[in-house]
Design a protein around this motif. Structure first.
Motif, mmCIF file in Angstrom:
data_model
loop_
_atom_site.group_PDB
_atom_site.id
_atom_site.type_symbol
_atom_site.label_atom_id
_atom_site.label_comp_id
_atom_site.label_asym_id
_atom_site.label_seq_id
_atom_site.Cartn_x
_atom_site.Cartn_y
_atom_site.Cartn_z
ATOM 1 N N PRO A 1 0.817 -1.224 0.000
ATOM 2 C CA PRO A 1 0.000 0.000 0.000
ATOM 3 C C PRO A 1 0.842 1.262 0.000
ATOM 4 O O PRO A 1 0.436 2.288 -0.557
ATOM 5 N N GLY A 2 2.023 1.202 0.597
ATOM 6 C CA GLY A 2 2.914 2.362 0.569
ATOM 7 C C GLY A 2 3.344 2.705 -0.844
ATOM 8 O O GLY A 2 3.413 3.885 -1.214
ATOM 9 N N ALA A 3 3.633 1.685 -1.667
ATOM 10 C CA ALA A 3 4.037 1.919 -3.052
ATOM 11 C C ALA A 3 2.912 2.557 -3.853
ATOM 12 O O ALA A 3 3.143 3.462 -4.667
ATOM 13 N N ALA A 4 1.682 2.081 -3.639
ATOM 14 C CA ALA A 4 0.538 2.657 -4.348
ATOM 15 C C ALA A 4 0.373 4.134 -4.009
ATOM 16 O O ALA A 4 0.131 4.974 -4.890
ATOM 17 N N LEU A 5 0.531 4.474 -2.741
ATOM 18 C CA LEU A 5 0.427 5.863 -2.322
ATOM 19 C C LEU A 5 1.577 6.695 -2.893
ATOM 20 O O LEU A 5 1.389 7.850 -3.290
ATOM 21 N N GLY A 6 2.773 6.096 -2.958
ATOM 22 C CA GLY A 6 3.924 6.810 -3.489
ATOM 23 C C GLY A 6 3.771 7.182 -4.946
ATOM 24 O O GLY A 6 4.118 8.303 -5.353
ATOM 25 N N VAL A 7 3.247 6.268 -5.762
ATOM 26 C CA VAL A 7 3.046 6.561 -7.180
ATOM 27 C C VAL A 7 2.044 7.701 -7.352
ATOM 28 O O VAL A 7 2.224 8.591 -8.191
ATOM 29 N N ARG A 8 1.007 7.706 -6.539
ATOM 30 C CA ARG A 8 -0.036 8.743 -6.659
ATOM 31 C C ARG A 8 0.504 10.127 -6.312
ATOM 32 O O ARG A 8 -0.018 11.136 -6.787
ATOM 33 N N THR A 9 1.512 10.195 -5.470
ATOM 34 C CA THR A 9 2.054 11.500 -5.075
ATOM 35 C C THR A 9 3.354 11.834 -5.814
ATOM 36 O O THR A 9 4.021 12.809 -5.483
ATOM 37 N N LEU A 10 3.699 11.021 -6.821
ATOM 38 C CA LEU A 10 4.974 11.177 -7.523
ATOM 39 C C LEU A 10 5.163 12.582 -8.083
ATOM 40 O O LEU A 10 6.225 13.194 -7.917
#
Length: 235
Positions: free
Chosen positions: A73-82
């Protein structure tokens, strides 16, 4: 590209990370930065799959599950805030972090301090988020899994299994936002095929390395990764 991918795959297959450090400059020159990131994500999935297949019996699935419980879930959030973060600030922070991890790993080893499954779960969320933002955070996962007590084949296989889940999430989010056209997938598969071949070739190097030599090589990679990121941030 195939030759560079093969060398990068062998490097990653020996020490667990480093493929993106070699491949990204080439990918950016050939395809531009916007396409290079998803291409590298697809290639990383295949490269990590190659390491898992090469060391299948060595995977520590409990450690992998603990790490992935928050890293995915951290990776998914990271891509969205890239796109909301300044890339130079991220490169600077990661570069300093990588350099600091060399003495930190040695300090932990001298005091026989080891991470538990809970530590892996707590750290996984942060590392997964950073992986969603930047191309690779492999030098972070290296000391994390090694501090859990994994070395050589067990380390390579478990770190690869965790990274496979994280990069799979990253690619899924790219696809959701329409950043994964067919030609990007094709280029990623070609690059990833070379990484997979390099991972299998590296097995013959790893089995002949002593744990001490393995850790010295890892320290060298973290040092070079940190310096390269600081250089990129200062451009």
């Amino acid at each position: 590209m195939l030759c560079v991918g093969l060398v990068a795959g062998m490097l990653s297959g020996v020490i667990g990370t480093g493929s993106s450090m070699l491949l990204m400059p080439v990918l950016v020159m050939l395809f531009g930065p916007q396409q290079a990131v998803p291409i590298m994500a697809i290639a990383a999935i295949m490269g990590n799959l190659g390491k898992i297949l090469a060391w299948w019996r060595e995977v520590d699935w409990r450690a992998c599950a603990a790490y992935c419980s928050t890293a995915v879930p951290g990776a998914a959030l990271g891509v969205r805030t890239l796109l909301a973060l300044p890339p130079h600030a991220v490169e600077l922070a990661l570069g300093l972090f990588f350099l600091a991890m060399v003495p930190t790993r040695r300090w932990l080893a001298r005091r026989s301090i080891q991470f538990s499954l809970l530590h892996l779960a707590l750290i996984g969320g942060v590392v997964g988020f950073l992986t969603g933002i930047v191309v690779s955070t492999g030098p972070i996962t290296v000391p994390v899994f090694m501090s859990y007590g994994l070395v050589k084949g067990a380390f390579l296989a478990t770190e690869a299994a965790g990274s496979l889940a994280v990069y799979g999430t990253k690619v899924a989010v790219f696809k959701h936002f329409g950043a994964l056209p067919l030609h990007v997938v094709f280029d990623g598969l070609i690059t990833g095929s070379a990484l997979m071949a390099g991972s299998f070739a590296a097995r013959y190097v790893v089995v002949r390395m002593s744990p001490r030599t393995f850790k010295l090589v890892v320290d060298g990679l973290m040092l070079s990764s940190g310096l390269s990121l600081l250089w990129a941030a200062g451009r």
